[in-house]
Motif scaffolding. Structure first.
Motif, short mmCIF file in Angstrom:
data_model
loop_
_atom_site.label_atom_id
_atom_site.label_comp_id
_atom_site.label_asym_id
_atom_site.label_seq_id
_atom_site.Cartn_x
_atom_site.Cartn_y
_atom_site.Cartn_z
N ILE A 1 0.87 -1.17 0.00
CA ILE A 1 0.00 0.00 0.00
C ILE A 1 0.90 1.22 0.00
O ILE A 1 1.86 1.29 0.77
N THR A 2 0.60 2.16 -0.88
CA THR A 2 1.34 3.42 -0.92
C THR A 2 0.38 4.55 -0.61
O THR A 2 -0.82 4.45 -0.84
N THR A 3 0.95 5.62 -0.04
CA THR A 3 0.14 6.80 0.27
C THR A 3 0.82 8.03 -0.31
O THR A 3 1.97 7.97 -0.74
N ALA A 4 0.13 9.12 -0.28
CA ALA A 4 0.67 10.39 -0.75
C ALA A 4 1.32 11.17 0.39
O ALA A 4 1.62 12.34 0.25
N ASP A 5 1.59 10.50 1.53
CA ASP A 5 2.11 11.17 2.72
C ASP A 5 3.60 11.46 2.70
O ASP A 5 4.09 12.24 3.50
N GLY A 6 4.37 10.82 1.81
CA GLY A 6 5.83 10.99 1.79
C GLY A 6 6.22 12.36 1.31
O GLY A 6 5.39 13.16 0.96
N ASP B 1 5.31 6.10 3.72
CA ASP B 1 4.30 6.13 2.66
C ASP B 1 4.26 4.84 1.85
O ASP B 1 3.54 4.75 0.87
N VAL B 2 5.02 3.82 2.27
CA VAL B 2 5.00 2.50 1.64
C VAL B 2 4.88 1.46 2.75
O VAL B 2 5.66 1.48 3.70
N PHE B 3 3.91 0.55 2.61
CA PHE B 3 3.65 -0.45 3.63
C PHE B 3 3.45 -1.82 2.98
O PHE B 3 2.72 -1.93 1.99
N PHE B 4 4.09 -2.83 3.54
CA PHE B 4 3.88 -4.21 3.11
C PHE B 4 2.77 -4.79 3.97
O PHE B 4 2.84 -4.72 5.20
N VAL B 5 1.76 -5.34 3.34
CA VAL B 5 0.64 -5.95 4.05
C VAL B 5 0.72 -7.45 3.85
O VAL B 5 0.59 -7.95 2.73
N LEU B 6 0.98 -8.17 4.93
CA LEU B 6 1.09 -9.62 4.91
C LEU B 6 -0.21 -10.19 5.45
O LEU B 6 -0.60 -9.87 6.58
N GLY C 1 -6.94 -14.81 7.33
CA GLY C 1 -7.39 -13.43 7.15
C GLY C 1 -6.69 -12.45 8.07
O GLY C 1 -6.76 -11.25 7.86
N LYS C 2 -6.04 -12.95 9.11
CA LYS C 2 -5.28 -12.07 10.00
C LYS C 2 -3.97 -11.73 9.32
O LYS C 2 -3.47 -12.48 8.48
N GLY C 3 -3.40 -10.59 9.70
CA GLY C 3 -2.17 -10.21 9.06
C GLY C 3 -1.37 -9.20 9.84
O GLY C 3 -1.61 -8.96 11.02
N CYS C 4 -0.43 -8.60 9.11
CA CYS C 4 0.51 -7.69 9.73
C CYS C 4 0.93 -6.66 8.69
O CYS C 4 1.17 -6.99 7.53
N VAL C 5 1.02 -5.41 9.11
CA VAL C 5 1.47 -4.33 8.23
C VAL C 5 2.89 -3.95 8.64
O VAL C 5 3.15 -3.68 9.80
N VAL C 6 3.78 -3.94 7.64
CA VAL C 6 5.18 -3.61 7.89
C VAL C 6 5.53 -2.35 7.12
O VAL C 6 5.51 -2.36 5.89
N PRO C 7 5.83 -1.25 7.81
CA PRO C 7 6.26 -0.04 7.11
C PRO C 7 7.58 -0.32 6.39
O PRO C 7 8.43 -1.07 6.89
N HIS C 8 7.76 0.28 5.23
CA HIS C 8 9.00 0.09 4.47
C HIS C 8 10.22 0.43 5.32
O HIS C 8 11.27 -0.22 5.21
N ARG D 1 -2.45 4.01 -3.32
CA ARG D 1 -2.69 2.85 -4.19
C ARG D 1 -2.41 1.56 -3.45
O ARG D 1 -1.75 1.55 -2.42
N GLN D 2 -2.89 0.45 -4.04
CA GLN D 2 -2.60 -0.90 -3.55
C GLN D 2 -2.06 -1.73 -4.69
O GLN D 2 -2.52 -1.61 -5.83
N PHE D 3 -1.08 -2.57 -4.39
CA PHE D 3 -0.46 -3.43 -5.39
C PHE D 3 -0.42 -4.85 -4.84
O PHE D 3 0.18 -5.09 -3.79
N LEU D 4 -1.02 -5.80 -5.54
CA LEU D 4 -0.93 -7.21 -5.18
C LEU D 4 0.38 -7.72 -5.75
O LEU D 4 0.59 -7.70 -6.96
N VAL D 5 1.31 -8.14 -4.88
CA VAL D 5 2.61 -8.60 -5.35
C VAL D 5 2.79 -10.11 -5.23
O VAL D 5 3.69 -10.68 -5.85
#
Length: 109
Positions: free
Chosen positions: A34-39, A44-49, A54-61, A93-97
């Motif tokens: 997930i990217t944001t316009a905050d940078g 402004d970049v986060f990895f969503v695992l 369905g549970k997960g974890c968000v890791v800031p870049h 934005r969101q990007f499925l990687v």
């Protein structure tokens, strides 16, 4: 204490309010960026695992070390081109990687 812990077994993020997000590597079912316009002066970049349940974890870049990134890149079918696209994004934005091809089957360590 708030922060991100990345081990060979799991990824865990402890939030400032004490809540904990966690996903085991062998339960990983999907990875998004997930990217944001905050940078550029804020994360402004986060990895969503996302785990199979369905549970997960968000890791800031900013918390993603080279071992973490190498582990993601080693996932079968990981889309490195989408990562490059995400890293230059300056919009929300969101990007499925990566997505497990069989979500019912755990990933081996």
């Amino acid at each position: 204490m708030a922060g991100v812990e990345i081990t060979d077994t799991f990824v865990r993020r402890t939030l400032a309010d004490g809540r904990v997000e966690e996903v085991a590597w062998n339960e990983l079912a999907e990875v998004r960026i997930i990217t944001t316009a905050d940078g550029p002066f804020a994360d402004d970049v986060f990895f969503v695992l996302i785990g199979a349940t369905g549970k997960g974890c968000v890791v800031p870049h900013s918390a993603a070390d080279t071992a973490f990134l190498a582990r993601l890149q080693a996932l079968p079918g990981f889309d490195g081109d989408k990562v490059v696209e995400a890293m230059v994004s300056v919009a929300d934005r969101q990007f499925l990687v990566w997505r497990r091809t069989d979500p019912r089957r755990p990933q081996s360590n």
